[in-house]
Design an enzyme around this catalytic site. Sequence first.
Site, PDB file in Angstrom:
ATOM      1  N   LYS A  22       0.684  -1.208   0.104  1.00 11.85           N
ATOM      2  CA  LYS A  22       0.109   0.144  -0.087  1.00 11.85           C
ATOM      3  C   LYS A  22       0.874   1.392  -0.151  1.00 11.85           C
ATOM      4  O   LYS A  22       0.752   2.274  -0.663  1.00 11.85           O
ATOM      5  CB  LYS A  22      -0.920  -0.092   1.231  1.00 11.85           C
ATOM      6  CG  LYS A  22      -1.751   1.156   1.397  1.00 11.85           C
ATOM      7  CD  LYS A  22      -2.306   1.231   2.739  1.00 11.85           C
ATOM      8  CE  LYS A  22      -1.482   1.622   4.070  1.00 11.85           C
ATOM      9  NZ  LYS A  22      -1.634   3.131   3.969  1.00 11.85           N
ATOM     10  N   ASN A  23       1.909   1.165   0.728  1.00  9.41           N
ATOM     11  CA  ASN A  23       2.687   2.424   0.979  1.00  9.41           C
ATOM     12  C   ASN A  23       3.400   2.886  -0.298  1.00  9.41           C
ATOM     13  O   ASN A  23       4.114   3.934  -0.442  1.00  9.41           O
ATOM     14  CB  ASN A  23       3.610   2.275   2.084  1.00  9.41           C
ATOM     15  CG  ASN A  23       2.788   2.422   3.584  1.00  9.41           C
ATOM     16  OD1 ASN A  23       1.748   2.982   3.481  1.00  9.41           O
ATOM     17  ND2 ASN A  23       3.427   2.014   4.604  1.00  9.41           N
ATOM     18  N   ARG A  93      -4.010   9.972   4.217  1.00 13.26           N
ATOM     19  CA  ARG A  93      -2.832  10.534   4.234  1.00 13.26           C
ATOM     20  C   ARG A  93      -2.147  10.856   2.960  1.00 13.26           C
ATOM     21  O   ARG A  93      -1.433  11.771   2.726  1.00 13.26           O
ATOM     22  CB  ARG A  93      -1.721   9.774   5.124  1.00 13.26           C
ATOM     23  CG  ARG A  93      -0.534  10.577   5.599  1.00 13.26           C
ATOM     24  CD  ARG A  93      -0.907  11.738   6.326  1.00 13.26           C
ATOM     25  NE  ARG A  93       0.440  12.597   6.420  1.00 13.26           N
ATOM     26  CZ  ARG A  93       0.353  13.782   7.242  1.00 13.26           C
ATOM     27  NH1 ARG A  93      -0.869  14.284   7.300  1.00 13.26           N
ATOM     28  NH2 ARG A  93       1.571  14.533   7.247  1.00 13.26           N
ATOM     29  N   CYS A 117      -4.769   7.929   9.637  1.00 12.99           N
ATOM     30  CA  CYS A 117      -4.869   7.564  10.929  1.00 12.99           C
ATOM     31  C   CYS A 117      -4.508   8.469  12.002  1.00 12.99           C
ATOM     32  O   CYS A 117      -3.535   9.350  11.761  1.00 12.99           O
ATOM     33  CB  CYS A 117      -3.973   6.140  11.159  1.00 12.99           C
ATOM     34  SG  CYS A 117      -4.736   4.673  10.452  1.00 12.99           S
ATOM     35  N   ARG A 122       1.493  14.872  12.294  1.00 13.31           N
ATOM     36  CA  ARG A 122       1.965  14.589  10.986  1.00 13.31           C
ATOM     37  C   ARG A 122       2.195  16.053  10.018  1.00 13.31           C
ATOM     38  O   ARG A 122       1.576  16.081   9.277  1.00 13.31           O
ATOM     39  CB  ARG A 122       1.293  13.590  10.138  1.00 13.31           C
ATOM     40  CG  ARG A 122       1.036  12.387  10.990  1.00 13.31           C
ATOM     41  CD  ARG A 122       0.502  11.378   9.776  1.00 13.31           C
ATOM     42  NE  ARG A 122       0.223   9.940  10.457  1.00 13.31           N
ATOM     43  CZ  ARG A 122      -0.157   8.702   9.647  1.00 13.31           C
ATOM     44  NH1 ARG A 122      -0.095   8.951   8.278  1.00 13.31           N
ATOM     45  NH2 ARG A 122      -0.429   7.885  10.319  1.00 13.31           N
ATOM     46  N   ILE A 124       3.664  18.943   7.751  1.00 15.99           N
ATOM     47  CA  ILE A 124       4.234  18.717   6.366  1.00 15.99           C
ATOM     48  C   ILE A 124       5.053  19.780   6.331  1.00 15.99           C
ATOM     49  O   ILE A 124       5.187  20.239   4.979  1.00 15.99           O
ATOM     50  CB  ILE A 124       2.777  18.793   5.615  1.00 15.99           C
ATOM     51  CG1 ILE A 124       2.057  20.335   5.646  1.00 15.99           C
ATOM     52  CG2 ILE A 124       1.945  17.858   5.770  1.00 15.99           C
ATOM     53  CD1 ILE A 124       0.895  20.610   4.842  1.00 15.99           C
ATOM     54  N   ASP A 125       5.859  20.135   7.118  1.00 14.41           N
ATOM     55  CA  ASP A 125       6.755  21.501   7.151  1.00 14.41           C
ATOM     56  C   ASP A 125       8.002  21.172   6.173  1.00 14.41           C
ATOM     57  O   ASP A 125       8.348  21.839   5.129  1.00 14.41           O
ATOM     58  CB  ASP A 125       7.133  21.795   8.490  1.00 14.41           C
ATOM     59  CG  ASP A 125       7.901  20.744   9.087  1.00 14.41           C
ATOM     60  OD1 ASP A 125       7.281  19.698   9.259  1.00 14.41           O
ATOM     61  OD2 ASP A 125       8.900  21.036   9.719  1.00 14.41           O
ATOM     62  N   ASP A 305       5.105   0.818  11.941  1.00 14.76           N
ATOM     63  CA  ASP A 305       3.944   0.166  11.540  1.00 14.76           C
ATOM     64  C   ASP A 305       3.679  -1.081  11.712  1.00 14.76           C
ATOM     65  O   ASP A 305       2.751  -1.866  11.778  1.00 14.76           O
ATOM     66  CB  ASP A 305       3.778   0.186   9.969  1.00 14.76           C
ATOM     67  CG  ASP A 305       3.252   1.609   9.257  1.00 14.76           C
ATOM     68  OD1 ASP A 305       2.977   2.522  10.449  1.00 14.76           O
ATOM     69  OD2 ASP A 305       3.220   1.778   8.320  1.00 14.76           O
ATOM     70  N   ILE A 327       8.596   7.578  16.457  1.00 15.11           N
ATOM     71  CA  ILE A 327       8.006   8.143  15.541  1.00 15.11           C
ATOM     72  C   ILE A 327       6.770   9.040  15.753  1.00 15.11           C
ATOM     73  O   ILE A 327       6.664  10.073  15.536  1.00 15.11           O
ATOM     74  CB  ILE A 327       7.787   7.308  14.406  1.00 15.11           C
ATOM     75  CG1 ILE A 327       8.905   6.089  14.252  1.00 15.11           C
ATOM     76  CG2 ILE A 327       7.391   7.995  13.047  1.00 15.11           C
ATOM     77  CD1 ILE A 327      10.078   6.966  13.596  1.00 15.11           C
ATOM     78  N   ARG A 397      -8.654   0.065   5.138  1.00 11.69           N
ATOM     79  CA  ARG A 397      -7.642   1.099   4.629  1.00 11.69           C
ATOM     80  C   ARG A 397      -6.419   0.502   3.925  1.00 11.69           C
ATOM     81  O   ARG A 397      -5.764   0.796   3.004  1.00 11.69           O
ATOM     82  CB  ARG A 397      -7.287   2.316   5.444  1.00 11.69           C
ATOM     83  CG  ARG A 397      -8.221   3.080   5.719  1.00 11.69           C
ATOM     84  CD  ARG A 397      -7.482   4.336   6.606  1.00 11.69           C
ATOM     85  NE  ARG A 397      -6.650   4.965   6.013  1.00 11.69           N
ATOM     86  CZ  ARG A 397      -5.349   5.079   6.620  1.00 11.69           C
ATOM     87  NH1 ARG A 397      -5.149   4.782   7.646  1.00 11.69           N
ATOM     88  NH2 ARG A 397      -4.082   5.445   6.000  1.00 11.69           N
TER      89      ARG A 397
END
Length: 418
Positions: A22-23, A93, A117, A122, A124-125, A305, A327, A397
């Site tokens: 998926k990723n 995401r 999730c 998270r 986004i900088d 994960d 993380i 998902r």
Amino acid sequence: MEQYAIKGGNPLVGEVEIGGAKNAALPILAASVMTDETVYIENMPDVRDTNVLLCAMENIGVIVKRTDRHKVTLNASNISELVVEDENIKKIRASYYLIGALLGKYKHAEVALPGGCDIGCRAIDQHIKGFRALGADVKIEHGLIKTQAEHLRGSHIYMDVVSVGATINIMMAAVMAEGTTIIENSAKEPHVVDLANFLNSMGANIKGAGTDVIRIVGVEKLHKTEYSIIPDQIEAGTFMLAAIASKGDVVIHNCIPEHLDCLTAKILEMGGEVEESGDSIHVWCNSRPNKTNIKTSPYPGFPTDLQPQAGVVLAVADGTSIINESIWESRFQYTTELNNMGANITAQGKTAVFEGVDCLLGAPVYASDLRAGAALIIAGIIASGETQLFNLDHIDRGYENIEEKFRNLGANIKRVKE
């Protein structure tokens, strides 16, 4: 609404086939818009996140044809809209991957702020920093990330923190920029490498993916390709840990063992056995797992994960174990559900202490996110009695037919209406 009804007590025995990652699929699908020619993708996982992204891509004019469940052709020659803001895309995401792809090709993109999730902040900088370094103007207005550039030019970009998403987004935006881009402190995950290989198959010039320095020489255009997505290391790891937790014996096919080296090392510490052969891994355990300590970190470290799934094993291990989550700050929500099943876990901040108990007991539990959902399935499989698992949308998902795969290994699990 649906739930899983799980009757525990059966060790998992048999063989299971792993699907596409998926990723990796999500950024590869997004990157397919960067050529006007037709792209053919195989081994695509049929999960909610990929389906939502494909729907959003259709809504902006991409021609999407599903040739079968795991194969898709895409043609983006007639994209009519550079604003992506439908309601469903806000829930995943991976929506932000369309920013890098559209910005790289059209020098303009407006995409809804991402969801996904609830496992912590998270930011986004780093994405924004990279886009600006390439010459784009970036602002956030009305729930959209808006990017615009007259020209994109190669730049030397140092990532302040290792970020998979930002590495991928900057890589896509830089592929057709003028000159050379260097991304330092880049993420090394297998799906970063898979995206780079996909883009290179379309004519991109990317070197160093899989290391902490990626070099990209911009090209004028990309062309058609046929590409097969790598197997899902997280799905494979989920079944490896399920085998250990259930004192089972499972052969996992269609995986890349080297992507799971860190997990294999921990399973051996837990007292499990692992045997690799080509694209298969044989995992088995005949006794109660041993205690161990885990610290999550970017690849090639222990994957965040797989942390919840490992937590289930440690909940019934012999002795006291500690997990340090480096993380995400909210990744331990699943421990409350395990404690409701009789576990003895103390979680505070990014650390959890697992006092191993003899067994878990079936109970109603709720998935708070995708990987927590997978962990609670494993917990239900090894628990005494019946477990009802709710919030299956999270699991859908990222796992395709997970209940069927577990049933084929001997688990007593079924999806039922609440």
